[in-house]
Write a protein that holds these residues in place. Structure first.
Motif, short mmCIF file in Angstrom:
data_model
loop_
_atom_site.label_atom_id
_atom_site.label_comp_id
_atom_site.label_asym_id
_atom_site.label_seq_id
_atom_site.Cartn_x
_atom_site.Cartn_y
_atom_site.Cartn_z
N ARG A 30 6.40 -0.09 -7.27
CA ARG A 30 5.73 -1.10 -6.38
C ARG A 30 4.64 -0.49 -6.07
N LEU A 31 3.52 -1.42 -6.39
CA LEU A 31 2.20 -1.17 -6.31
C LEU A 31 1.55 -1.07 -4.81
N TYR A 32 0.74 -0.08 -4.50
CA TYR A 32 0.03 0.00 -3.18
C TYR A 32 -1.35 0.41 -3.48
N LYS A 62 18.70 -7.38 3.17
CA LYS A 62 17.74 -7.92 2.20
C LYS A 62 16.43 -7.43 2.52
N ILE A 79 12.66 -2.98 -0.18
CA ILE A 79 13.19 -1.64 -0.38
C ILE A 79 12.31 -0.58 -0.38
N CYS A 80 11.06 -0.73 -0.84
CA CYS A 80 10.17 0.34 -1.13
C CYS A 80 9.24 0.55 0.18
N SER A 81 9.01 -0.74 0.69
CA SER A 81 8.13 -0.67 2.00
C SER A 81 8.90 0.16 3.28
#
Ligand code: FAD
Length: 380
Positions: free
Chosen positions: A155-157, A194, A197-199
Motif C-alpha cells: 500500500r502506498l502512503y 473488513k 489491513i495496512c492502515s
C-alpha cells in the motif's frame, strides 16, 4: 509566564542567572528564537513542544510589549541529501523490502473527528532516502486474503516529512495515515473483519515494531525548486495534506542554504470539522511567522456553510478566491491536489464554472497548465 507562540504548547519557568540587561539589535541564537532589532527586558527560559512536530524547541523568550517572536529555522543534516540531480526511486522493491522501525504513532485528531488519523514516524536509518512529495510503500504482515499463500500487497502512503524527517537528521520519514474502517451498510455497525489491513496495522503499531518498506516512489508531487519565488497552491482533503506538510517544513521550518523560499505557498485544507484538522498548529505558526509567504484556508464541511447554505468543501473555498487563483495560475503558479479520488470531480466542476464565468475555456486552460507542468494531481 507562558507565551502562546504560533499556537504551539508553551510552558515557561523563570531562569536563574540570565542576563537581564537591556540589549539592542537582533540576535539569532542556537535556541531557535529571533527578535529582530527589538529591545528586550526580562528573559525566561521556555520549553516549547510543537504538538505534531515531535520536536522539542528550547529557546528563550522575553517579556515584550510590541515585539513579535519569529522562530529561526532549524539546521538539518546531512546536507548531502541536497546533492542529487534526480530523486531517489524504488530503492527497495516488494520482493526485497527494507525493514524499518516504528519510532512513534500519535493520534492527530480530536475526539469529535469522525474516524482516526495518525502521525507515524518511521526510522529508516538513512537507508531509504526520499524527496518531499514522494511516497513509501508498506507491506503489511500476513497473507494476502485474495491470494492465499502470498504476502499482502504493497500500500502506498505519501510521505509527510521533508527528506530530513521530523528529527532533522535524514534518518526518519513520517506518514499521515487514516484508519480504514468498514461499516456494514445495512446495520450501520463496524465490521472489524473488513477493516483496512495496512492502515490498521500502521495505526496499531508500537515504537520498536518492524515494518517492511518499499520505494520511495512518485515524481508527480515533487516540489519544483527551480524558481524559489514561485507560487504553490496546495489543495488537500484529509490525509492529502501529507506531501504539503513536507513542502511547508522545507519552506518555513528548515535551514537549507541551497533552498531559500521567497515565493507564496497557499494551502487549502478540507476536513470534516475543527477536531479533524491535521497539523493545524504547525501551519498556523507559519502563517504567523511568514504572513507574506503563506496563506492557509480551511474548509470544514460539517461546521461551515458555503454561500448557498450547503456544506463547505475545498471547492467552495477555491471559488471564493477564484479571481486570485486564476491570476496566479496565469502568472505560472503550480497547483497541487492530493487526497481522496472523490475530491476531483467537484473541484473540476467548480474550476470549469469559474473559467466560463470569466469567458475562458477550462479545457484549453487545463491542457495549458498540464503542458506547462503547473498541474499536479495525486488522488487515491
Ligand atoms: P484495505 O485492506 O486495502 O481495504 C480497502 C478498503 O476496503 C477499506 O476501506 C476496507 O474497510 C474495505 N474492505 C475490506 N474488506 C471489504 C469487504 N469484504 N467488503 C467491502 N469493503 C471491504 N492513505 C492514507 O491514509 N494516507 C496517505 O498519505 C495515503 N497516501 C496514498 C498515496 C498514494 C499514491 C496512494 C495510491 C494511496 C495512498 N493512500 C493513503 C491510501 C492507502 O494506500 C491505502 O489504500 C489505504 O490506507 C487503505 O489500505 P488498507 O490496507 O488499510 O485497506
Amino acid at each position: 509566564m507562558a507565551h502562546a507562540l504560533g499556537g504551539a504548547q508553551a510552558s515557561a519557568s523563570p531562569s536563574v542567572g540570565t542576563d537581564a540587561s537591556p540589549r539592542k539589535t537582533g540576535f539569532k541564537d542556537r535556541n531557535n528564537l529571533r527578535f529582530d532589532n527589538k529591545l528586550w527586558i526580562a528573559l525566561s527560559s521556555v520549553n516549547l513542544k510543537s504538538r505534531h512536530s515531535s520536536t522539542k524547541y528550547q529557546f528563550k523568550v522575553m517579556s515584550m510589549s510590541v515585539q513579535q517572536a519569529v522562530r529561526s529555522k532549524i539546521p538539518v543534516q546531512p546536507l548531502e541529501l541536497e546533492n542529487a540531480n534526480e530523486p531517489p526511486l524504488n530503492l527497495y522493491k516488494p520482493k526485497e523490502p527494507y525493514t524499518a522501525t516504528i519510532v512513534s504513532v500519535e493520534r492527530l485528531v480530536g475526539p469529535k473527528a469522525p474516524g482516526e488519523t495518525c502521525h507515524i514516524v518511521i526510522d529508516h536509518g538513512g537507508n531509504v532516502p526520499y524527496w518531499e512529495g514522494q511516497s513509501y510503500g508498506i507491506i503489511p504482515p500476513g497473507e494476502n486474503p485474495k491470494k492465499p499463500g502470498s504476502p499482502n500487497n504493497v500500500r502506498l502512503y505519501s510521505i509527510a516529512s521533508t527528506r530530513y524527517g521530523d528529527s532533522f537528521d535524514g534518518k526518519t520519514a513520517s506518514l499521515c495515515v487514516r484508519r480504514a474502517v468498514y461499516y456494514d451498510p445495512e446495520t450501520g455497525k463496524e465490521d472489524p473483519s473488513k477493516n483496512g489491513i495496512c492502515s490498521n496495522f500502521l495505526c496499531n503499531s508500537k515504537p520498536g515494531d518492524k515494518i517492511q518498506l518499499t520505494g520511495p516512489s512518485g515524481k508527480i508531487m515533487l516540489l519544483p525548486e527551480d524558481d524559489p519565488n514561485a507560487t504553490h497552491i496546495m489543495i488537500a482533503t484529509g490525509t492529502g495534506v501529507a506531501p504539503f506538510r513536507g513542502y511547508l517544513r522545507r519552506m518555513f521550518m528548515e535551514a537549507v542554504a541551497t533552498y531559500k523560499f521567497g515565493g507564496l505557498a497557499w494551502l487549502f485544507l478540507g476536513v470534516a470539522n475543527t477536531d479533524s484538522l491535521l497539523y493545524d498548529e504547525e501551519f498556523s505558526s507559519y502563517r504567523k511567522d511568514y504572513p507574506d509567504n503563506f496563506r492557509y484556508d480551511k474548509a470544514l464541511s460539517r461546521e461551515q456553510k458555503n454561500k448557498n447554505g450547503g456544506k463547505m468543501y475545498v471547492q467552495d473555498k477555491i471559488e471564493e478566491y477564484s479571481d486570485e487563483i486564476f491570476k496566479l495560475l496565469d502568472g505560472g503558479a503550480h497547483i497541487y491536489f492530493c487526497g481522496l479520488r472523490g475530491m476531483m470531480p467537484g473541484i473540476q466542476d467548480t474550476l470549469k464554472r469559474v473559467a466560463e464565468q470569466r469567458g475562458e475555456s477550462w479545457d484549453a486552460k487545463l491542457s495549458q497548465l498540464r503542458k506547462n507542468k503547473q498541474w499536479h494531481v495525486e488522488v487515491y
